[in-house]
Write a protein that holds these residues in place. Sequence first.
Motif, mmCIF file in Angstrom:
data_model
loop_
_atom_site.group_PDB
_atom_site.id
_atom_site.type_symbol
_atom_site.label_atom_id
_atom_site.label_comp_id
_atom_site.label_asym_id
_atom_site.label_seq_id
_atom_site.Cartn_x
_atom_site.Cartn_y
_atom_site.Cartn_z
ATOM 1 N N PHE A 69 0.801 -1.273 0.187
ATOM 2 C CA PHE A 69 0.137 0.135 -0.034
ATOM 3 C C PHE A 69 0.170 1.375 -0.262
ATOM 4 O O PHE A 69 0.325 2.219 -0.197
ATOM 5 C CB PHE A 69 -0.954 -0.251 1.292
ATOM 6 N N SER A 70 2.281 0.718 0.827
ATOM 7 C CA SER A 70 2.811 2.137 1.006
ATOM 8 C C SER A 70 3.753 2.623 -0.513
ATOM 9 O O SER A 70 3.934 3.978 -1.098
ATOM 10 C CB SER A 70 4.188 1.852 1.688
ATOM 11 N N GLN A 71 3.702 1.556 -0.900
ATOM 12 C CA GLN A 71 4.064 1.461 -2.156
ATOM 13 C C GLN A 71 3.569 2.464 -3.785
ATOM 14 O O GLN A 71 3.458 3.230 -3.938
ATOM 15 C CB GLN A 71 5.099 -0.177 -3.205
ATOM 16 N N LEU A 72 2.404 1.629 -3.392
ATOM 17 C CA LEU A 72 1.216 2.033 -4.316
ATOM 18 C C LEU A 72 0.945 3.975 -3.733
ATOM 19 O O LEU A 72 0.974 4.241 -5.233
ATOM 20 C CB LEU A 72 -0.404 1.168 -4.366
ATOM 21 N N GLU A 73 0.959 4.094 -3.125
ATOM 22 C CA GLU A 73 0.898 5.623 -2.357
ATOM 23 C C GLU A 73 1.960 6.943 -2.938
ATOM 24 O O GLU A 73 1.633 7.442 -3.591
ATOM 25 C CB GLU A 73 0.201 5.784 -1.166
ATOM 26 N N LYS A 74 2.967 6.214 -2.728
ATOM 27 C CA LYS A 74 3.980 6.621 -3.096
ATOM 28 C C LYS A 74 4.577 6.649 -5.185
ATOM 29 O O LYS A 74 4.793 7.641 -5.490
ATOM 30 C CB LYS A 74 5.011 6.517 -3.028
ATOM 31 N N ASP A 75 3.768 5.707 -5.034
ATOM 32 C CA ASP A 75 4.805 5.390 -6.743
ATOM 33 C C ASP A 75 3.723 5.734 -7.377
ATOM 34 O O ASP A 75 3.808 6.081 -9.094
ATOM 35 C CB ASP A 75 4.827 4.695 -7.248
ATOM 36 N N LEU A 76 2.067 6.292 -7.144
ATOM 37 C CA LEU A 76 1.349 6.661 -8.811
ATOM 38 C C LEU A 76 0.751 7.940 -7.948
ATOM 39 O O LEU A 76 -0.337 8.223 -8.891
ATOM 40 C CB LEU A 76 0.091 5.335 -8.271
ATOM 41 N N ILE A 77 1.157 8.681 -7.249
ATOM 42 C CA ILE A 77 1.234 10.630 -7.617
ATOM 43 C C ILE A 77 1.073 10.544 -8.282
ATOM 44 O O ILE A 77 1.938 10.518 -9.556
ATOM 45 C CB ILE A 77 2.371 10.896 -6.552
ATOM 46 N N GLY A 78 0.151 11.386 -9.501
ATOM 47 C CA GLY A 78 0.070 11.867 -11.050
ATOM 48 C C GLY A 78 0.144 11.254 -11.589
ATOM 49 O O GLY A 78 0.194 11.845 -12.902
#
Length: 230
Positions: free
Chosen positions: A134-143
Amino acid sequence: MFKTQAEAQEFLQGFTSHLDETPEDREVVLCVPFTTLGIMSKSLHGSRILLGAQNIHWEDSGAYTGEISGPMLLEFGIRYVVVGHSERRQYFGETDETVNFRLRAAQRYGLIPILCVGETKQQRDAGETEQVIFSQLEKDLIGVDQNNLVIAYEPIWAIGTGDTCETKEANRVIGLIRSKLINPNVTIQYGGSVKPNNIDEIMRQPEIDGALVGGASLQPEDFARLVNYQ
């Protein structure tokens, strides 16, 4: 990091002969080393096999020795690019921030990024699988535009170890990934010791849309068996 140009062409000759029976709605993508992009682009022209690269830099050009940019990839008719593979994260200092830069760069050039996420054995044993992903998704998918994206769940402990994540567990985690997306129709693949003897069971899972294949893609007959899963 496999196959010279000659070896790649030899692979292709053995592989394409198996695609006559492949359903039309299956997308077949080869993500090859940079040195074989040119020869593969010519060889695949007009075929049903799409071409992908294994990485992309976030700048158009510059003092980034050893990197490759979007304009360089576009020359080869690239459609896909792998971003944030566990080996890039593990060995080459890739962070969620740089993964995000690369994802946005890929989309800027009309490429479809294949975002890789997954946990280590240590993280899984500590019960941190969901937290890490979930942390990876939150940071990776910004914008990032989720209408132009593929995600691959790669449990790092299952890559090249022969230790495949149980299919029901892979399906569960991929379902959790989907629940965190704005677009639930994003193609989500499983990657991690995908082999001819487990592909049918993997692809029976309702949340799993495809496979990101490593070692088993190196032999044309093995990879064709994966593409032609039942």
